[in-house]
Design a protein around this motif. Structure first.
Motif, PDB file in Angstrom:
ATOM      1  N   MET A   1       0.830  -1.206   0.000  1.00 57.97           N
ATOM      2  CA  MET A   1       0.000   0.000   0.000  1.00 57.97           C
ATOM      3  C   MET A   1       0.865   1.257   0.000  1.00 57.97           C
ATOM      4  N   LYS A   2       1.975   1.233   0.785  1.00 58.43           N
ATOM      5  CA  LYS A   2       2.855   2.400   0.805  1.00 58.43           C
ATOM      6  C   LYS A   2       3.421   2.669  -0.580  1.00 58.43           C
ATOM      7  N   ARG A   3       3.765   1.571  -1.292  1.00 53.62           N
ATOM      8  CA  ARG A   3       4.308   1.727  -2.653  1.00 53.62           C
ATOM      9  C   ARG A   3       3.282   2.354  -3.575  1.00 53.62           C
ATOM     10  N   LEU A   4       2.024   1.940  -3.439  1.00 51.53           N
ATOM     11  CA  LEU A   4       0.955   2.478  -4.270  1.00 51.53           C
ATOM     12  C   LEU A   4       0.741   3.949  -3.996  1.00 51.53           C
ATOM     13  N   LEU A   5       0.723   4.343  -2.694  1.00 52.62           N
ATOM     14  CA  LEU A   5       0.513   5.752  -2.355  1.00 52.62           C
ATOM     15  C   LEU A   5       1.650   6.610  -2.888  1.00 52.62           C
ATOM     16  N   LEU A   6       2.889   6.091  -2.783  1.00 54.51           N
ATOM     17  CA  LEU A   6       4.022   6.834  -3.308  1.00 54.51           C
ATOM     18  C   LEU A   6       3.907   7.005  -4.815  1.00 54.51           C
ATOM     19  N   LEU A   7       3.490   5.941  -5.514  1.00 52.65           N
ATOM     20  CA  LEU A   7       3.354   5.988  -6.964  1.00 52.65           C
ATOM     21  C   LEU A   7       2.303   7.007  -7.380  1.00 52.65           C
ATOM     22  N   LEU A   8       1.156   7.001  -6.670  1.00 52.59           N
ATOM     23  CA  LEU A   8       0.090   7.962  -6.983  1.00 52.59           C
ATOM     24  C   LEU A   8       0.565   9.391  -6.747  1.00 52.59           C
ATOM     25  N   PHE A   9       1.314   9.601  -5.656  1.00 53.30           N
ATOM     26  CA  PHE A   9       1.815  10.933  -5.358  1.00 53.30           C
ATOM     27  C   PHE A   9       2.768  11.413  -6.449  1.00 53.30           C
ATOM     28  N   LEU A  10       3.659  10.528  -6.878  1.00 54.13           N
ATOM     29  CA  LEU A  10       4.618  10.895  -7.919  1.00 54.13           C
ATOM     30  C   LEU A  10       3.926  11.168  -9.246  1.00 54.13           C
ATOM     31  N   LEU A  11       2.905  10.379  -9.557  1.00 52.32           N
ATOM     32  CA  LEU A  11       2.170  10.599 -10.800  1.00 52.32           C
ATOM     33  C   LEU A  11       1.535  11.973 -10.826  1.00 52.32           C
ATOM     34  N   ALA A  12       1.051  12.423  -9.672  1.00 51.76           N
ATOM     35  CA  ALA A  12       0.385  13.729  -9.609  1.00 51.76           C
ATOM     36  C   ALA A  12       1.372  14.873  -9.787  1.00 51.76           C
ATOM     37  N   PRO A  42       3.516  -5.008 -19.950  1.00 48.83           N
ATOM     38  CA  PRO A  42       2.250  -5.061 -20.694  1.00 48.83           C
ATOM     39  C   PRO A  42       1.070  -4.857 -19.745  1.00 48.83           C
ATOM     40  N   LEU A  43       0.125  -4.035 -20.157  1.00 54.93           N
ATOM     41  CA  LEU A  43      -1.034  -3.713 -19.326  1.00 54.93           C
ATOM     42  C   LEU A  43      -2.312  -4.026 -20.093  1.00 54.93           C
ATOM     43  N   ARG A  44      -3.281  -4.636 -19.420  1.00 55.35           N
ATOM     44  CA  ARG A  44      -4.602  -4.902 -19.984  1.00 55.35           C
ATOM     45  C   ARG A  44      -5.650  -4.464 -18.985  1.00 55.35           C
ATOM     46  N   GLY A  45      -6.659  -3.768 -19.472  1.00 52.02           N
ATOM     47  CA  GLY A  45      -7.685  -3.335 -18.545  1.00 52.02           C
ATOM     48  C   GLY A  45      -8.834  -2.636 -19.219  1.00 52.02           C
ATOM     49  N   LYS A  46      -9.607  -1.914 -18.396  1.00 57.70           N
ATOM     50  CA  LYS A  46     -10.799  -1.218 -18.866  1.00 57.70           C
ATOM     51  C   LYS A  46     -10.740   0.233 -18.414  1.00 57.70           C
ATOM     52  N   VAL A  47     -11.100   1.138 -19.318  1.00 52.59           N
ATOM     53  CA  VAL A  47     -11.125   2.564 -18.997  1.00 52.59           C
ATOM     54  C   VAL A  47     -12.247   2.841 -18.008  1.00 52.59           C
ATOM     55  N   VAL A  48     -11.908   3.517 -16.908  1.00 55.43           N
ATOM     56  CA  VAL A  48     -12.907   3.925 -15.924  1.00 55.43           C
ATOM     57  C   VAL A  48     -13.327   5.362 -16.185  1.00 55.43           C
ATOM     58  N   ALA A  63      -3.631  -7.799 -13.066  1.00 51.10           N
ATOM     59  CA  ALA A  63      -2.330  -7.831 -12.412  1.00 51.10           C
ATOM     60  C   ALA A  63      -1.226  -7.667 -13.450  1.00 51.10           C
ATOM     61  N   ILE A  64      -0.185  -6.937 -13.081  1.00 53.55           N
ATOM     62  CA  ILE A  64       0.974  -6.735 -13.945  1.00 53.55           C
ATOM     63  C   ILE A  64       2.126  -7.535 -13.336  1.00 53.55           C
ATOM     64  N   PRO A  65       2.395  -8.735 -13.871  1.00 56.31           N
ATOM     65  CA  PRO A  65       3.433  -9.594 -13.282  1.00 56.31           C
ATOM     66  C   PRO A  65       4.758  -8.873 -13.111  1.00 56.31           C
ATOM     67  N   GLY A  66       5.310  -8.990 -11.920  1.00 49.94           N
ATOM     68  CA  GLY A  66       6.595  -8.375 -11.647  1.00 49.94           C
ATOM     69  C   GLY A  66       6.521  -6.925 -11.229  1.00 49.94           C
ATOM     70  N   PHE A  67       5.295  -6.362 -11.188  1.00 44.03           N
ATOM     71  CA  PHE A  67       5.207  -4.951 -10.819  1.00 44.03           C
ATOM     72  C   PHE A  67       4.117  -4.671  -9.790  1.00 44.03           C
ATOM     73  N   MET A  68       2.859  -4.999 -10.108  1.00 40.55           N
ATOM     74  CA  MET A  68       1.791  -4.739  -9.154  1.00 40.55           C
ATOM     75  C   MET A  68       0.612  -5.674  -9.395  1.00 40.55           C
TER      76      MET A  68
END
Length: 303
Positions: A1-12, A42-48, A63-68
């Motif tokens: 979770m800490k990694r995710l919050l850091l990633l979101l902060f950096l993206l902003a 490689p990423l696969r998903g749906k636009v929100v 899921a992105i193997p090796g990343f998240m």
């Protein structure tokens, strides 16, 4: 979770100008950030949703193997011009590029819409994601010797087909794929039985620039041999310009020709069985030569 919050902060915090431009070379006016090296997933998903003001698309992705793990997140886009073509509910594939420098820049590039949620939206091309059992069309190509070849002529062998273009300057894109094919070629050559049952084919999506002579020279860069027999097992070829769209569509290859003459593209590798049908599709460039070799060997189990 800490990694995710850091990633979101950096993206902003990261401005769009700090991002790498697809498969472009860095020009004289490029910033230092545009020359950063990125790891591609490689990423696969749906636009929100999309946010034009921020140049972001929120994606509910697998899921992105090796990343998240699978999650829903907003991602910066390399090219904001595609935002009007993205709609909530659209299914897509893309490349997630993660900076290998301390700034941890992350963005989405090479988006290909594979399913439209907006009924009145019609993209320029309907892309097809190869699945096991799909019959591969008999696409004609011109190889490095100037000869016309067809995919059907490789029936009876396992065919590994990937896409490159010789001017691609980013080491983690076409050059990485070609290096892996060179490793695969040498590994197969060490197993004469498997070597005789396989064929490698690199297809250029730049038919104007990648002439037979250019393709031959490019291959020699990786294998160091100009002898005619050097291409007997690993060929390089290109479709005619008018035939490229159909081939790109079948193999889920997104292409954009930029105004400066470079090409922004996705990556696509496919293992085709001796019966001419798809065995496995490898999007992006995260696969390894060892992985492909294992999948090929599985087609010919020891008796």
């Amino acid at each position: 979770m800490k990694r995710l919050l850091l990633l979101l902060f950096l993206l902003a915090l990261i401005p769009p100008s700090a991002f790498l431009t697809g498969c472009h070379s860095a020009g004289a006016g490029s910033t230092a950030a545009s020359r950063q090296q990125f790891k591609t997933y490689p990423l696969r998903g749906k636009v929100v949703s999309t946010n034009e003001a921020k140049g972001e698309v929120t994606i509910d992705h697998q899921a992105i193997p090796g990343f998240m793990s699978a999650m829903t997140m907003p991602y910066k886009l390399r090219d904001n011009r595609i935002l009007p073509d993205l709609h909530p509910g659209d299914l897509l594939t893309a490349d997630l590029l993660v900076s290998q420098t301390p700034d941890a820049a992350v963005f989405v590039d090479h988006i290909v819409i594979i399913g439209q949620a907006k009924a009145d939206y019609r993209p320029a091309a309907q892309f097809h994601v190869p699945e096991a059992g799909d019959v591969v069309p008999d696409f004609p190509l011109t190889n490095q010797d100037g000869h016309t070849i067809h995919l059907s002529q490789f029936h009876g062998k396992a065919l590994l087909l990937t896409f490159i273009y010789t001017r691609c300057p980013l080491p983690d894109f076409c050059p990485r794929v070609t290096r892996n094919f060179a490793i695969l070629e040498k590994s197969l050559a060490a197993n004469p039985g498997l070597y005789a049952k396989t064929h490698l084919l690199c297809v250029s999506f730049d038919p104007d620039g990648d002439t037979p002579d250019r393709l031959k020279s490019y291959r020699e860069t990786y294998m160091g041999s100009a002898a005619p027999e050097a291409f007997g097992h690993w060929e390089f070829a290109a479709p005619a310009k008018h035939g490229l769209p159909a081939m790109a569509q079948f193999f889920d290859l997104g292409l954009t020709n930029e105004t400066d003459g470079t090409i922004t593209h996705t990556l696509s590798t496919t293992l085709i069985g001796p019966d001419g049908k798809v065995v496995r599709f490898y999007p992006g460039n995260e696969w390894t030569a060892e992985e492909l070799l294992k999948d090929v060997a599985a087609l010919y189990p020891p008796k």
